[in-house]
Enzyme design. Structure first.
Site, PDB file in Angstrom:
ATOM      1  N   ASP A 146       5.545  23.370  -0.831  1.00 46.76           N
ATOM      2  CA  ASP A 146       6.990  23.571  -0.943  1.00 46.76           C
ATOM      3  C   ASP A 146       7.310  25.046  -1.159  1.00 46.76           C
ATOM      4  O   ASP A 146       6.546  25.911  -0.715  1.00 46.76           O
ATOM      5  CB  ASP A 146       7.535  22.686  -2.085  1.00 46.76           C
ATOM      6  CG  ASP A 146       8.935  22.162  -1.790  1.00 46.76           C
ATOM      7  OD1 ASP A 146       9.855  22.992  -1.732  1.00 46.76           O
ATOM      8  OD2 ASP A 146       9.108  20.943  -1.634  1.00 46.76           O
ATOM      9  N   HIS A 202      13.772  24.321  -4.958  1.00 41.89           N
ATOM     10  CA  HIS A 202      13.389  23.124  -4.216  1.00 41.89           C
ATOM     11  C   HIS A 202      12.012  22.608  -4.628  1.00 41.89           C
ATOM     12  O   HIS A 202      11.820  21.421  -4.908  1.00 41.89           O
ATOM     13  CB  HIS A 202      13.422  23.480  -2.730  1.00 41.89           C
ATOM     14  CG  HIS A 202      13.345  22.319  -1.789  1.00 41.89           C
ATOM     15  ND1 HIS A 202      12.146  21.802  -1.343  1.00 41.89           N
ATOM     16  CD2 HIS A 202      14.308  21.595  -1.195  1.00 41.89           C
ATOM     17  CE1 HIS A 202      12.398  20.797  -0.512  1.00 41.89           C
ATOM     18  NE2 HIS A 202      13.697  20.641  -0.403  1.00 41.89           N
ATOM     19  N   SER A 528      13.879  15.046   1.236  1.00 38.65           N
ATOM     20  CA  SER A 528      13.045  15.935   0.422  1.00 38.65           C
ATOM     21  C   SER A 528      12.823  15.362  -0.955  1.00 38.65           C
ATOM     22  O   SER A 528      11.833  15.666  -1.605  1.00 38.65           O
ATOM     23  CB  SER A 528      13.789  17.247   0.151  1.00 38.65           C
ATOM     24  OG  SER A 528      13.697  18.098   1.200  1.00 38.65           O
TER      25      SER A 528
END
Ligand SMILES: *[C@@H]1O[C@H](CO)[C@@H](O)[C@H](O)[C@H]1NC(C)=O
Ligand SMILES: *[C@@H]1O[C@H](CO)[C@@H](O)[C@H](O)[C@H]1NC(C)=O
Ligand SMILES: *[C@@H]1O[C@H](CO)[C@@H](O)[C@H](O)[C@H]1NC(C)=O
Ligand SMILES: *[C@@H]1O[C@H](CO)[C@@H](O)[C@H](O)[C@H]1NC(C)=O
Ligand SMILES: *[C@@H]1O[C@H](CO)[C@@H](O)[C@H](O)[C@H]1NC(C)=O
Ligand SMILES: *[C@@H]1O[C@H](CO)[C@@H](O)[C@H](O)[C@H]1NC(C)=O
Ligand SMILES: *[C@@H]1O[C@H](CO)[C@@H](O)[C@H](O)[C@H]1NC(C)=O
Ligand SMILES: *[C@@H]1O[C@H](CO)[C@@H](O)[C@H](O)[C@H]1NC(C)=O
Ligand SMILES: *[C@@H]1O[C@H](CO)[C@@H](O)[C@H](O)[C@H]1NC(C)=O
Ligand SMILES: *[C@@H]1O[C@H](CO)[C@@H](O)[C@H](O)[C@H]1NC(C)=O
Ligand SMILES: *[C@@H]1O[C@H](CO)[C@@H](O)[C@H](O)[C@H]1NC(C)=O
Ligand SMILES: *[C@@H]1O[C@H](CO)[C@@H](O)[C@H](O)[C@H]1NC(C)=O
Length: 745
Positions: A146, A202, A528
Site C-alpha cells: 500500500d 490509505h 480498498s
C-alpha cells in the site's frame, strides 16, 4: 495521460512486446519495462548472485548514442517471476529480444489505489466463539502492499504481542527503529520517498483494518465512538510501500510481492489494481500466482468501478476478489428544506454549533452551459456567488472531502451532496471540512425539484449522530465492481463481499489545522477497505487451520457466505432491489461459519496450468505465469468451468448445448457425514447433479460429483442465477450459479 497500445510481433523472433507508448515516451523513450526470461536449460539457478548476473547479461552494453540514457537494472526478481525490471529504450529492447532466454517484455503499468464496528457486524465478538478460538490471528503474518504506514499509531502498538514466528526474515526500513512485535516489517520501493512512512493515510487505514489492535475511545470528531480494532488484532503486520498517494507502480508491486514471499508472510492484502489485463501482463496476477504456489493467501480489491458489468479487477482465480457492502451503522445528517421536506443523509463531521436557521440554497448545476458545475468544480464556483449559501453538488467519486473544501473556499456555508444516478442509495459519511449531508440520488432529484419550484429556495442541515441497527445491511455498494470477469468470464467474480462503506480505521493526519477537527481515525469507503477485512478473516482461518491451502481458505469463506441481510431478505444492491450474483459473488462473509465449512473445494497450484492452457494462452504466456516451461499441447487443458472452483459461472451462447463439469470436495467436517444435494436452478437452465448423495467416512476424504447444465430457453434477461448446495446435518455448503446469456468471448 492517454495511452494507446501497440502490439508488435517481431517476425522471426520468439518474443512479443506490448509497449504502451505515450507522447512523453516519443520524445524520451527510456522507460521501465518488466522483462520475463527463462533459463536456456529450463533450470532455475538458486543462487541470487547468479540470478542477478544472468539478468544483467540481458542489458545491452552502454549505448554509444549519447542522447540515450544507459539501460539500468531496477529490480532483480527472485521469487515472483523469472525476470527483472529495467529502464530501457526501445532500441535496447530490440537488442534484448535477440538474446537467448528472452521471453517477453512490457512497460510497467501504473495501478490505481482503490474502518470499527464492522468487526462486530461480521459476527466477531471479544472473548467469544471464533474470534477467541482463532486467538485473534495469533502467529499469522499479514503483508500489506500500500502507501506505507504511520508506525506510531496506537493501532500498531505491540503491547502483549509475542515476537514474530522464527520463519520471519523481513526487515524494517524506517530510519529510526519504528517496528515492533506488531509491525514486524516495513519496506519502501522506488518513487515512494525515502522511508516506509505513509504520507497519505490509505496504507495505515488498510493495515489497521486487517490487523489493528484494540484502541478504546476511537472516533471521528466524536462520532462512531467506540473501540477500534482490526479483524485479526493479534496477527503481525508487514508493510510494503509500493504506492505513492495516487498510484502503484508495476515494477514496485512485483518487487513488493517478491520480498513478501521471501520475508515469510502468510497473507497478502492488495487494495489496488487495474482492469482488462490478461493474467500474463497483470503484475498482481503474476505476483499472486507465485505467492499462492508458496501457500500465501492473496486477497485483492474488486475495484470501485461499479455498478457496471465487466468491471472487476484482481480477478485471477488464485486471488480472493473482494467487493464492498455497507454495515448497519449510519452517521445521520438530515437536510431540511424551506418547504419542510426532510431527507436523511450522512456525514462524519457533525458540528454542534450549526444554526438551525434556513439559509439560501443553490444548485450550480442548473447552469446548463457549464458541465462541471454539477460537481461544484472550483472553476465553476469561481463564476458564481455562493457566499453564505448551502450548495447542492453531485458526487463523482468515493471521496467528496475535496468538493467540500472547494465550496468552503468559495464562501459556501454548507453543502448537500447528491449521488450520481448509478450509485443511487450508497451514501458516505466523510470527515468533511464544513457542514455537509450526503443524500441519495432520488432525494437529490427531489431537492432539485424544490430548487426549481421557488425563487428563494432555502435549507438547513440537522445533525443526528451515530445510529446503529440499520437492518437493511449489508447492501452492496454502488461503486463495488461487478462481474462477469473480463479476463475469465467463466469464473464468477467477485468472489465475496465484505464491509467497505464508512469504515473507521487508523489515519494519522489532522484534516485541518483547526484542533477541534483532529482525528487519528478516518472513515473511508471502497473495495480498498473491504479487501483488508477479508485479509484479516483469512489470517484468523490460517491461525486455526495452518494446513489449509489458499484455495481451501477461499472455499471455506465462499461456501459459507450469507445471502440474506439482517432483515432476512435477500441482500440488496444500491437500488434497494435484490442484488445479482455478479455483485455479491458467493455473498457476505461470515467468518465464524467459514471456520467450519464441512466441505472444501481445493485446488493444487498445478491445477491452474491446464486452466491457463484452456484460456488459449500461448505456451509463452503460460510460461510467464507459471515460471517454468509449459507446453500446452503436452497436457490436457481444461475449460474454465472445470477448475475446482467453489462457484459456477455458465455462459450460454446462442448455439451452446449441454455443459458438464465435475467438482471434487474434501471432507473437513465430521468423519462420518452424509451430504445430499439441493439445487435452485437458474431460469433458462436445467441443472442435474450426479450422484445426489455424498457419503464420507473419513476426514480429508475426497469425493467427486458431476453437474450437467442444459439450457432450455433463452430468457429475456441477460443473466440469471441459482445455487447448488450440499446439505448435511451440520453444514450447508453453497455454491452460487451465475448464468449469462450472451456471446461474450
Ligand atoms: C530521458 O529522461 C530521463 C529521466 O526521465 C533523463 O534523465 C534523460 O536525460 C532523458 N533523455 C533525453 C534524451 O531526454
Ligand atoms: C478463549 O480462548 C482461550 C485460549 O484459547 C480459552 O482458554 C478460553 O476458554 C476461550 N474462552 C471462551 C469464552 O471460549
Ligand atoms: C536518519 O535520521 C537522522 C536523525 O534524525 C538524520 O540525521 C539522518 O539524516 C537520517 N537518515 C536518513 C537516511 O534519512
Ligand atoms: C467515547 O466513549 C468513551 C467510553 O465510552 C468515553 O469515555 C469518551 O468520552 C467518548 N468520547 C467521545 C468523543 O464521545
Ligand atoms: C454559466 O457558466 C458559464 C460557463 O462557465 C459562465 O460563463 C456563466 O457566467 C455561468 N452563468 C451563471 C449564471 O453562473
Ligand atoms: C454574494 O452574496 C452575498 C449574500 O447574498 C452578498 O452579501 C455579497 O455582497 C455577494 N458578493 C458579491 C461579490 O456579489
Ligand atoms: C430544474 O430546472 C432545470 C432548468 O432550469 C432543468 O434542466 C432541470 O431538469 C430541472 N430539474 C428537475 C429535477 O426538475
Ligand atoms: C496549517 O498551518 C500551517 C502552519 O501554520 C500552514 O503552513 C498550513 O498551510 C496550514 N494548513 C491548512 C490546511 O490550513
Ligand atoms: C490536535 O493535534 C495538535 C497537533 O498534533 C495537538 O496540539 C492538539 O492538542 C490536538 N487536539 C486535540 C483536540 O486532540
Ligand atoms: C433507492 O434507489 C432507487 C434508485 O435510485 C430509488 O428509486 C429509491 O427511491 C431509493 N430508495 C431510497 C429509500 O432512497
Ligand atoms: C479456445 O479455443 C477453442 C478452439 O478455437 C475454442 O473452442 C474455445 O472456446 C477457446 N476458449 C476460450 C476461453 O477462448
Ligand atoms: C464411522 O462409521 C464407521 C462405520 O459405520 C465406524 O466404523 C467408524 O467408527 C465411524 N467413525 C467415526 C469417527 O465415528
Amino acid at each position: 495521460m492517454p495511452q494507446y497500445r501497440l502490439i508488435l510481433t517481431i517476425i522471426g523472433l520468439i518474443c512479443v512486446l506490448f509497449p504502451f507508448t505515450t507522447n512523453a515516451t516519443k520524445q524520451n523513450n527510456s522507460q521501465i519495462y518488466i522483462v520475463h526470461c527463462e533459463f536456456p536449460d529450463g533450470e532455475r539457478t538458486t543462487r541470487n548472485q547468479d540470478l542477478e548476473s544472468y539478468y544483467l547479461s540481458f542489458l545491452p552494453a552502454t549505448t554509444s548514442d549519447s542522447s540515450r540514457e544507459a539501460p539500468r537494472l531496477i529490480y532483480s526478481y527472485r521469487n515472483v517471476i523469472t525476470g527483472f525490471a529495467a529502464k530501457l529504450s526501445l532500441e535496447d529492447l530490440k537488442e534484448m529480444e535477440k538474446m537467448e532466454g528472452f521471453v517477453s517484455a512490457r512497460p510497467e503499468g501504473i495501478l490505481d489505489l482503490y474502518t470499527t464496528h464492522s468487526v462486530n457486524f461480521m459476527g466477531l465478538n471479544q472473548n467469544m466463539g471464533f474470534w477467541n478460538d482463532s486467538n485473534y490471528g495469533k502467529g499469522v503474518i499479514i503483508g500489506v502492499i500500500d502507501t506505507g504506514i504511520f508506525p506510531d499509531h496506537p493501532s500498531f502498538s505491540d503491547d502483549g504481542m509475542p515476537p514474530p514466528p522464527t520463519k520471519w526474515k523481513g526487515i524494517c526500513q524506517f530510519n529510526t527503529t519504528k517496528c515492533n512485535n506488531k509491525l514486524i516489517g516495513a519496506r519502501y520501493f522506488r518513487y515512494t520517498g525515502n522511508d516506509p512512512w505513509d504520507e497519505d493515510g490509505h496504507g495505515t487505514h488498510t493495515a489497521s483494518t486487517a490487523a489493528g489492535r484494540f484502541v478504546a475511545g476511537a472516533n471521528i470528531f466524536g462520532n462512531a465512538n467506540g473501540t477500534a480494532v482490526g479483524v485479526a488484532p493479534f496477527a503481525h503486520v508487514a508493510i510494503y510501500k509500493a504506492c505513492d498517494d495516487i498510484s502503484c507502480y508495476g515494477s514496485n508491486v512485483l518487487s513488493a510481492i517478491d520480498m513478501a514471499i521471501e520475508d515469510g508472510v502468510d497473507v497478502l492484502s492488495i487494495s489496488f489494481g487495474n482492469r482488462f489485463r490478461e493474467f500474463y501482463e497483470d503484475d498482481i496476477a503474476l505476483g499472486a500466482f507465485s505467492a499462492m504456489e508458496r501457500g500465501i493467501f492473496v486477497s485483492g480489491a474488486a475495484g470501485n468501478s461499479g455498478p457496471f458489468s465487466f468491471s472487476t479487477s484482481n480477478d485471477a482465480p488464485w486471488i480472493l476478489t473482494v467487493g464492498a457492502s455497507t454495515i448497519d451503522r449510519k452517521i445521520k445528517a438530515t437536510a431540511v428544506l424551506g418547504n419542510n421536506q426532510e431527507f436523511d443523509g450522512e456525514s462524519a463531521f457533525q458540528p454542534s454549533d450549526f444554526p438551525p436557521t434556513l439559509l439560501p440554497l443553490t444548485y450550480p448545476g442548473n447552469n446548463a452551459s457549464d458541465y462541471y458545475a454539477i460537481y461544484c468544480d472550483p472553476r465553476s464556483l469561481n463564476n458564481m456567488n455562493v457566499t453564505g449559501k448551502i450548495v447542492l453538488c453531485k458526487s463523482r467519486s468515493t471521496e467528496q472531502v475535496d468538493t467540500g473544501k472547494a465550496v468552503k473556499a468559495a464562501g459556501g456555508a454548507a453543502m448537500i451532496i447528491m449521488n450520481s444516478e448509478y450509485w443511487a442509495n450508497t451514501t458516505f459519511a466523510e470527515a468533511h471540512v464544513l457542514p455537509v449531508t450526503h443524500v441519495t440520488y432520488a432525494d437529490g432529484l427531489k431537492i432539485q425539484e424544490y430548487i426549481n419550484s421557488t425563487t428563494t429556495p432555502t435549507a438547513t442541515i440537522v445533525f443526528k449522530g451515530t445510529i446503529i441497527g440499520n437492518d437493511r445491511a449489508p447492501v452492496v455498494a454502488g461503486f463495488s465492481s461487478r462481474g462477469p470477469s473480463y479476463v475469465s468470464p467463466r469464473i464468477l467474480k467477485p468472489d465475496i463481499i465484505g464491509p467497505g462503506v464508512n469504515i473507521l480505521a487508523a489515519w494519522h493526519i489532522s484534516l485541518e489545522n483547526d484542533t477541534r477537527t483532529n482525528s487519528t481515525f478516518n472513515m473511508i469507503s471502497g473495495t480498498s477497505v473491504s479487501c483488508p477485512h477479508l485479509s484479516g478473516v483469512a489470517a484468523l482461518l490460517k491461525s486455526v487451520h495452518p494446513d489449509w491451502s489458499p484455495a481451501a481458505i477461499k472455499s471455506a469463506i465462499m461456501t459459507t457466505a450469507d445471502v440474506i441481510n439482517l432483515k432476512s431478505n435477500l441482500i440488496e444492491d444500491e437500488t434497494y432491489l435484490p442484488a445479482d450474483v455478479f455483485a455479491t459473488g458467493a455473498g457476505h462473509v461470515n467468518p465464524s461459519k467459514a471456520n467450519d465449512p464441512g466441505l472444501i473445494y481445493d485446488i493444487e497450484p498445478s491445477d491452474y496450468i491446464p486452466y491457463l492452457c484452456g484460456l488459449n494462452y500461448t505456451n509463452r504466456q503460460v510460461t510467464v505465469i507459471a515460471q517454468r516451461k509449459v507446453n500446452c499441447s503436452e497436457i490436457t487443458s481444461i475449460l474454465e468451468g472445470q477448475l475446482n472452483y467453489p462457484s459456477f459461472a455458465i455462459q450460454v451462447k446462442s448455439n451452446s448445448g449441454v455443459q458438464v463439469y465435475s467438482r471434487t470436495v474434501t471432507n473437513v467436517g465430521q468423519a462420518n457425514s452424509t451430504y445430499r444435494v439441493d439445487i435452485d436452478s437458474p431460469r433458462g437452465l436445467d441443472v442435474k447433479v450426479e450422484p445426489t448423495t455424498l457419503v464420507f467416512s473419513e476426514v480429508k476424504q475426497k469425493l467427486s460429483y458431476q453437474v450437467t447444465f442444459t439450457p432450455f430457453a433463452t430468457p429475456s434477461t441477460i443473466s440469471s442465477q441459482g445455487s447448488l448446495r450440499w446439505i448435511s446435518e451440520n453444514h450447508i455448503v453453497r455454491s452460487p450459479i451465475a448464468v449469462r446469456f450472451s456471446d461474450f468471448r
